[in-house]
Design a protein around this motif. Sequence first.
Motif, PDB file in Angstrom:
ATOM      1  N   MET A 116      10.683   4.453  14.361  1.00  0.00           N
ATOM      2  CA  MET A 116      10.292   5.708  13.738  1.00  0.00           C
ATOM      3  C   MET A 116      11.366   6.261  12.803  1.00  0.00           C
ATOM      4  O   MET A 116      11.069   7.043  11.912  1.00  0.00           O
ATOM      5  N   LEU A 130       6.610  -0.962  18.667  1.00  0.00           N
ATOM      6  CA  LEU A 130       6.170  -0.190  19.822  1.00  0.00           C
ATOM      7  C   LEU A 130       4.844   0.504  19.536  1.00  0.00           C
ATOM      8  O   LEU A 130       3.855   0.268  20.208  1.00  0.00           O
ATOM      9  N   ILE A 131       4.821   1.371  18.530  1.00  0.00           N
ATOM     10  CA  ILE A 131       3.627   2.157  18.273  1.00  0.00           C
ATOM     11  C   ILE A 131       2.978   1.741  16.962  1.00  0.00           C
ATOM     12  O   ILE A 131       1.779   1.531  16.893  1.00  0.00           O
ATOM     13  N   LEU A 132       3.775   1.627  15.925  1.00  0.00           N
ATOM     14  CA  LEU A 132       3.195   1.283  14.635  1.00  0.00           C
ATOM     15  C   LEU A 132       2.799  -0.182  14.608  1.00  0.00           C
ATOM     16  O   LEU A 132       3.267  -0.981  15.416  1.00  0.00           O
ATOM     17  N   GLU A 133       1.950  -0.498  13.641  1.00  0.00           N
ATOM     18  CA  GLU A 133       1.551  -1.893  13.495  1.00  0.00           C
ATOM     19  C   GLU A 133       1.607  -2.237  12.018  1.00  0.00           C
ATOM     20  O   GLU A 133       1.021  -1.540  11.197  1.00  0.00           O
ATOM     21  N   ASP A 134       2.304  -3.284  11.686  1.00  0.00           N
ATOM     22  CA  ASP A 134       2.418  -3.754  10.304  1.00  0.00           C
ATOM     23  C   ASP A 134       2.857  -2.642   9.355  1.00  0.00           C
ATOM     24  O   ASP A 134       2.304  -2.489   8.269  1.00  0.00           O
ATOM     25  N   ASP A 136       5.036  -1.035   6.602  1.00  0.00           N
ATOM     26  CA  ASP A 136       5.963  -1.595   5.617  1.00  0.00           C
ATOM     27  C   ASP A 136       6.544  -0.517   4.715  1.00  0.00           C
ATOM     28  O   ASP A 136       7.063  -0.803   3.657  1.00  0.00           O
ATOM     29  N   PRO A 140       8.484   6.506   9.402  1.00  0.00           N
ATOM     30  CA  PRO A 140       7.726   7.734   9.164  1.00  0.00           C
ATOM     31  C   PRO A 140       8.319   9.015   9.730  1.00  0.00           C
ATOM     32  O   PRO A 140       7.940  10.090   9.278  1.00  0.00           O
ATOM     33  N   MET A 141       9.213   8.955  10.705  1.00  0.00           N
ATOM     34  CA  MET A 141       9.728  10.210  11.237  1.00  0.00           C
ATOM     35  C   MET A 141      10.975  10.701  10.497  1.00  0.00           C
ATOM     36  O   MET A 141      11.494  11.762  10.793  1.00  0.00           O
ATOM     37  N   THR A 147       4.878  12.563   4.370  1.00  0.00           N
ATOM     38  CA  THR A 147       3.652  12.068   5.008  1.00  0.00           C
ATOM     39  C   THR A 147       2.405  12.519   4.261  1.00  0.00           C
ATOM     40  O   THR A 147       1.431  11.780   4.175  1.00  0.00           O
ATOM     41  N   ARG A 148       2.440  13.710   3.680  1.00  0.00           N
ATOM     42  CA  ARG A 148       1.248  14.180   2.961  1.00  0.00           C
ATOM     43  C   ARG A 148       0.959  13.304   1.743  1.00  0.00           C
ATOM     44  O   ARG A 148      -0.176  12.882   1.519  1.00  0.00           O
ATOM     45  N   TYR A 150       1.925  10.278   1.298  1.00  0.00           N
ATOM     46  CA  TYR A 150       1.522   8.946   1.750  1.00  0.00           C
ATOM     47  C   TYR A 150       0.058   8.929   2.146  1.00  0.00           C
ATOM     48  O   TYR A 150      -0.699   8.031   1.772  1.00  0.00           O
ATOM     49  N   SER A 151      -0.361   9.954   2.913  1.00  0.00           N
ATOM     50  CA  SER A 151      -1.747   9.922   3.384  1.00  0.00           C
ATOM     51  C   SER A 151      -2.717  10.154   2.234  1.00  0.00           C
ATOM     52  O   SER A 151      -3.831   9.635   2.235  1.00  0.00           O
ATOM     53  N   LYS A 152      -2.297  10.911   1.234  1.00  0.00           N
ATOM     54  CA  LYS A 152      -3.153  11.101   0.054  1.00  0.00           C
ATOM     55  C   LYS A 152      -3.388   9.791  -0.653  1.00  0.00           C
ATOM     56  O   LYS A 152      -4.481   9.480  -1.112  1.00  0.00           O
ATOM     57  N   ALA A 154      -2.877   6.661   0.659  1.00  0.00           N
ATOM     58  CA  ALA A 154      -3.379   5.542   1.459  1.00  0.00           C
ATOM     59  C   ALA A 154      -4.811   5.737   1.919  1.00  0.00           C
ATOM     60  O   ALA A 154      -5.554   4.775   2.039  1.00  0.00           O
TER      61      ALA A 154
END
Lengths: 189, 182
Positions: A116, A130-134, A136, A140-141, A147-148, A150-152, A154
């Motif tokens: 993280m 552990l938590i994330l998968e693939d 790249d 994220p922490m 994050t905003r 990125y989510s826009k 992705a």
Amino acid sequence: MSDRIQDLQKSLSEGLPQCSVEIRRHGGVELISSKENLVGVLAYLREHFGYRHLSHISCVDWLEQNQFELVYILWNYESRIQLFVKVRLARVNGSGISVRHLWPQADTYEREIAEMYGLPFDGNENPRELILEDWDNKPPMRRDFDTRAYSKEAFYDRPGREDAKDVRSVISGRSGEEIPEIAIPYTRK
Amino acid sequence: MEINDKDTLTIVEHIKNFARRHSLFVLAYGTGCGAIEIPPTMTSRYDAERFGIVGRATPRQADVLLITGYLSVKTLKRVIRTYEQMQDPKYVIGFGSCTINGGMYWDSYNTIKVLDQYMPVDVYINGCMPRPESVISGFIKLQQLIKAGKADGWKKYQENLDWYRANQKKVIKNWNMPDYNW
Ligand code: SF4
């Protein structure tokens, strides 16, 4: 309770003169260590102060100071006093030291922090996901990960209404329902 | 649906839809917080079984896939796999605002926001979290759609598989699943 905490603080500062020990919050003692001393300090606390339980390792991103702070939260079953051991590490090219040999469960927390925050641990090389998968992108922490944005980029966004009108009467009208009396005073104009 | 006496196929279809809508087998699989509303819906107080809504353990036995809340990218991969293993006809119900527009996870780096970009959704139930009453009303809506022959998300999925696949592969970076084709 507070007497026992003060006693603990006193004996900790005598036993560990290289660390600063403070009472920070109700029922908790904070101990600041350097990276070199960390494993020794933790082992000492475990052997001589009864801090046999590692509750958690948490990480704080001090972006402005370019540092990561690890917080080891320890618990003593006899005295029931919580202890926070803090250590500051370099944010760029820094690394923590694994304490898996003291507490096997540290592995999980170290994997999480490595994933993280992108902070590697010496002695815990190449931890599994552990938590994330693939993942790249930037870890994220970290606070400089947006994050905003990125989510826009992705994920698809569903367009919505821009105004803040109350549409309850329209929606209830569709099925011939009526807004109950008690809800009417809360209707937005 | 019009019943045309001469067209026996329509009648068969009508009977099939009657049977389908009264035995909705729900896959016991929950994502997000929403799964917590399923036990009260199923148990004695609301008793969803009187509408023919029964839980099922494996995807191949189930008709309805409930997406009960936010889907992280990691879960989405499993959900797609599950959905593709279900037998036709199959229906998807999206629960809660998270499946509709992202809900409170609208700016999260790890959850998808609009479920119908990745799989066909027949009914959405809004709310965060929808109460058992609205869950049941969502199921009844689904039954009405089946009766009218309009719950055909699974057909849409087959027809537009390329479009769905492209969207899915956009977020699932390591696509190491079998590629089904119908
Ligand atoms: S809509 Fe609300 S209750 Fe449902 S998964 Fe999202 S946050 Fe949880």
